[in-house]
Scaffold this motif. Structure first.
Motif, mmCIF file in Angstrom:
data_model
loop_
_atom_site.group_PDB
_atom_site.id
_atom_site.type_symbol
_atom_site.label_atom_id
_atom_site.label_comp_id
_atom_site.label_asym_id
_atom_site.label_seq_id
_atom_site.Cartn_x
_atom_site.Cartn_y
_atom_site.Cartn_z
ATOM 1 N N PHE A 67 32.876 22.540 44.221
ATOM 2 C CA PHE A 67 33.959 21.562 44.321
ATOM 3 C C PHE A 67 34.968 21.970 45.394
ATOM 4 C CE2 PHE A 67 38.193 20.107 42.985
ATOM 5 C CZ PHE A 67 37.985 18.739 42.909
ATOM 6 N N LEU A 68 35.291 23.239 45.446
ATOM 7 C CA LEU A 68 36.231 23.726 46.456
ATOM 8 C C LEU A 68 35.667 23.542 47.865
ATOM 9 C CD1 LEU A 68 37.463 26.955 44.650
ATOM 10 C CD2 LEU A 68 38.810 24.892 45.097
ATOM 11 N N ARG A 69 34.392 23.750 48.036
ATOM 12 C CA ARG A 69 33.775 23.532 49.351
ATOM 13 C C ARG A 69 33.820 22.058 49.734
ATOM 14 N NH1 ARG A 69 29.639 27.419 47.435
ATOM 15 N NH2 ARG A 69 30.046 29.440 48.423
ATOM 16 N N ALA A 105 37.093 36.213 36.199
ATOM 17 C CA ALA A 105 37.306 37.349 37.102
ATOM 18 C C ALA A 105 36.276 37.341 38.231
ATOM 19 C CB ALA A 105 37.235 38.660 36.316
ATOM 20 N N GLU A 106 35.024 37.066 37.890
ATOM 21 C CA GLU A 106 33.972 36.999 38.917
ATOM 22 C C GLU A 106 34.251 35.878 39.909
ATOM 23 O OE1 GLU A 106 30.410 36.489 36.703
ATOM 24 O OE2 GLU A 106 30.333 38.559 35.965
ATOM 25 N N LEU A 107 34.678 34.716 39.394
ATOM 26 C CA LEU A 107 34.965 33.582 40.268
ATOM 27 C C LEU A 107 36.127 33.904 41.205
ATOM 28 C CD1 LEU A 107 34.559 30.615 41.104
ATOM 29 C CD2 LEU A 107 36.139 29.975 39.258
ATOM 30 N N ALA A 108 37.194 34.492 40.678
ATOM 31 C CA ALA A 108 38.354 34.827 41.511
ATOM 32 C C ALA A 108 37.963 35.788 42.628
ATOM 33 C CB ALA A 108 39.455 35.439 40.638
ATOM 34 N N LEU A 111 35.889 33.883 45.298
ATOM 35 C CA LEU A 111 36.710 32.983 46.115
ATOM 36 C C LEU A 111 37.548 33.751 47.129
ATOM 37 C CD1 LEU A 111 37.955 30.400 43.441
ATOM 38 C CD2 LEU A 111 35.970 30.247 44.962
ATOM 39 N N SER A 112 37.938 34.956 46.768
ATOM 40 C CA SER A 112 38.772 35.747 47.677
ATOM 41 C C SER A 112 37.997 36.255 48.885
ATOM 42 C CB SER A 112 39.398 36.929 46.927
ATOM 43 O OG SER A 112 38.438 37.929 46.631
ATOM 44 N N HIS A 113 36.674 36.112 48.872
ATOM 45 C CA HIS A 113 35.855 36.512 50.018
ATOM 46 C C HIS A 113 35.403 35.322 50.856
ATOM 47 C CE1 HIS A 113 35.551 40.228 47.558
ATOM 48 N NE2 HIS A 113 35.446 40.802 48.731
ATOM 49 N N GLU A 114 35.837 34.108 50.479
ATOM 50 C CA GLU A 114 35.532 32.933 51.296
ATOM 51 C C GLU A 114 36.395 32.987 52.553
ATOM 52 O OE1 GLU A 114 33.552 30.342 51.281
ATOM 53 O OE2 GLU A 114 32.535 30.561 49.351
ATOM 54 N N PRO A 115 35.803 32.890 53.736
ATOM 55 C CA PRO A 115 36.579 33.003 54.981
ATOM 56 C C PRO A 115 37.726 31.996 55.058
ATOM 57 C CG PRO A 115 34.224 33.072 55.435
ATOM 58 C CD PRO A 115 34.363 32.693 53.989
ATOM 59 N N GLY A 116 38.924 32.507 55.219
ATOM 60 C CA GLY A 116 40.087 31.660 55.436
ATOM 61 C C GLY A 116 40.791 31.153 54.194
ATOM 62 N N TRP A 117 40.143 31.210 53.042
ATOM 63 C CA TRP A 117 40.752 30.664 51.834
ATOM 64 C C TRP A 117 41.842 31.593 51.307
ATOM 65 C CZ3 TRP A 117 36.396 28.393 48.212
ATOM 66 C CH2 TRP A 117 35.749 27.353 48.888
ATOM 67 N N ALA A 137 45.364 39.627 40.864
ATOM 68 C CA ALA A 137 46.356 40.172 41.797
ATOM 69 C C ALA A 137 45.692 40.664 43.078
ATOM 70 C CB ALA A 137 47.125 41.311 41.126
ATOM 71 N N THR A 138 44.522 41.291 42.948
ATOM 72 C CA THR A 138 43.792 41.776 44.124
ATOM 73 C C THR A 138 43.327 40.607 44.989
ATOM 74 O OG1 THR A 138 43.034 43.756 42.937
ATOM 75 C CG2 THR A 138 41.780 43.097 44.890
ATOM 76 N N ALA A 139 42.809 39.552 44.340
ATOM 77 C CA ALA A 139 42.359 38.370 45.087
ATOM 78 C C ALA A 139 43.528 37.735 45.833
ATOM 79 C CB ALA A 139 41.730 37.363 44.130
#
Length: 261
Positions: A67-69, A105-108, A111-117, A137-139
């Motif tokens: 959905f985010l994509r 936690a896995e989803l967060a 998502l934090s490794h998606e380029p630019g997001w 917090a890390t994401a």
């Protein structure tokens, strides 16, 4: 026609229809901020014959990544996902809740490794399990400087709690500045409350989508959605299709938005 041929035909028609919907949407008609309430994961797992609700939650999380994509491809700038409410933390079965926390936690992290997001946690970190709070917090820190799609993850979130926290913050700040309660009461404005919400600095949602056919807010972005448009999808969360999303955007684009009327 063979079964595979029929399946290919349906796939072709689906792609053609999706493309036609997409072509009819212009940048001017695409909402800036979309809020999503994914619902029906447990029902989906039960109907599909899976042994646990976690199977539905995992499928729902994967669908939210899709959905985010879709939103990013269409030009939506901010998306808020309702993943775990304050009520969920106290009312869900302990095993289901533990599985759900792990899935979030896995989803967060993904998502934090998606380029630019850019990922932002909205909610009360102090009521979450320590590991989930750390991952969120890390994401958020990892993506702080990103300028692409802004993704709000509502985890440990409640709309009423957010308003209470905003008022508490205003009171504390006013007291620190030496102001009186009479002065605060006389001058408090909606704009001032908005400056103390979890989503401070962001535009309010233009469109709120909820899956599974349910038609209620469930304590999600109560303040921010005062003037939002709403769209309810019959599909259960994991069954949401891109064409459902495009129909929601098409419907939004066709509405005559009226603020306060």
């Amino acid at each position: 026609m063979t079964r595979s041929g029929a399946a290919d035909g349906r796939g072709l028609l689906y792609r053609l229809y999706s493309s036609r919907l997409r072509r009819r949407l212009t940048p001017e008609t695409v909402p800036h901020h979309v809020a999503m309430m994914i619902d029906g994961n447990r029902r989906w797992a039960r109907q599909a014959g899976y042994p646990t609700a976690a199977d539905g939650h995992r499928a729902g999380a994967a669908k939210m990544h899709d959905f985010l994509r879709w939103c990013d491809d269409l030009g939506v700038r901010v998306v808020s996902l309702y993943l775990l409410s304050t009520d969920n933390l106290s009312k869900r079965d302990s095993k289901e809740l533990a599985d759900l926390i792990e899935i979030i936690a896995e989803l967060a992290d993904e998502l934090s490794h998606e380029p630019g997001w850019r990922v932002q946690h909205v909610g009360r970190a102090e009521i979450l399990p320590a590991e989930l709070a750390r991952v969120l917090a890390t994401a958020q820190e990892r993506t702080r400087e990103n300028t692409g799609l802004h993704v709000n993850l509502a985890v440990g979130y409640g709309g009423r709690s957010e308003i209470v926290d905003a008022v508490r913050s205003i009171l504390a700040q006013h007291h620190e500045n030496g102001g009186s309660l009479e002065d605060l009461a006389a001058n408090l404005t909606p704009e001032q409350i908005g400056e103390h919400l979890y989503t401070v600095g962001q535009a309010d949602p233009d469109l709120v989508i909820r899956t599974s056919g349910e038609q209620r807010l469930s304590d999600f972005l109560l303040w921010q959605s005062a003037h939002s448009e709403f769209y309810f999808v019959e599909a259960l969360g994991p069954d949401l299709r891109k064409v459902d999303f495009l129909r929601a955007i098409r419907d939004y684009a066709s509405r005559d938005r009226r603020y306060g009327g």
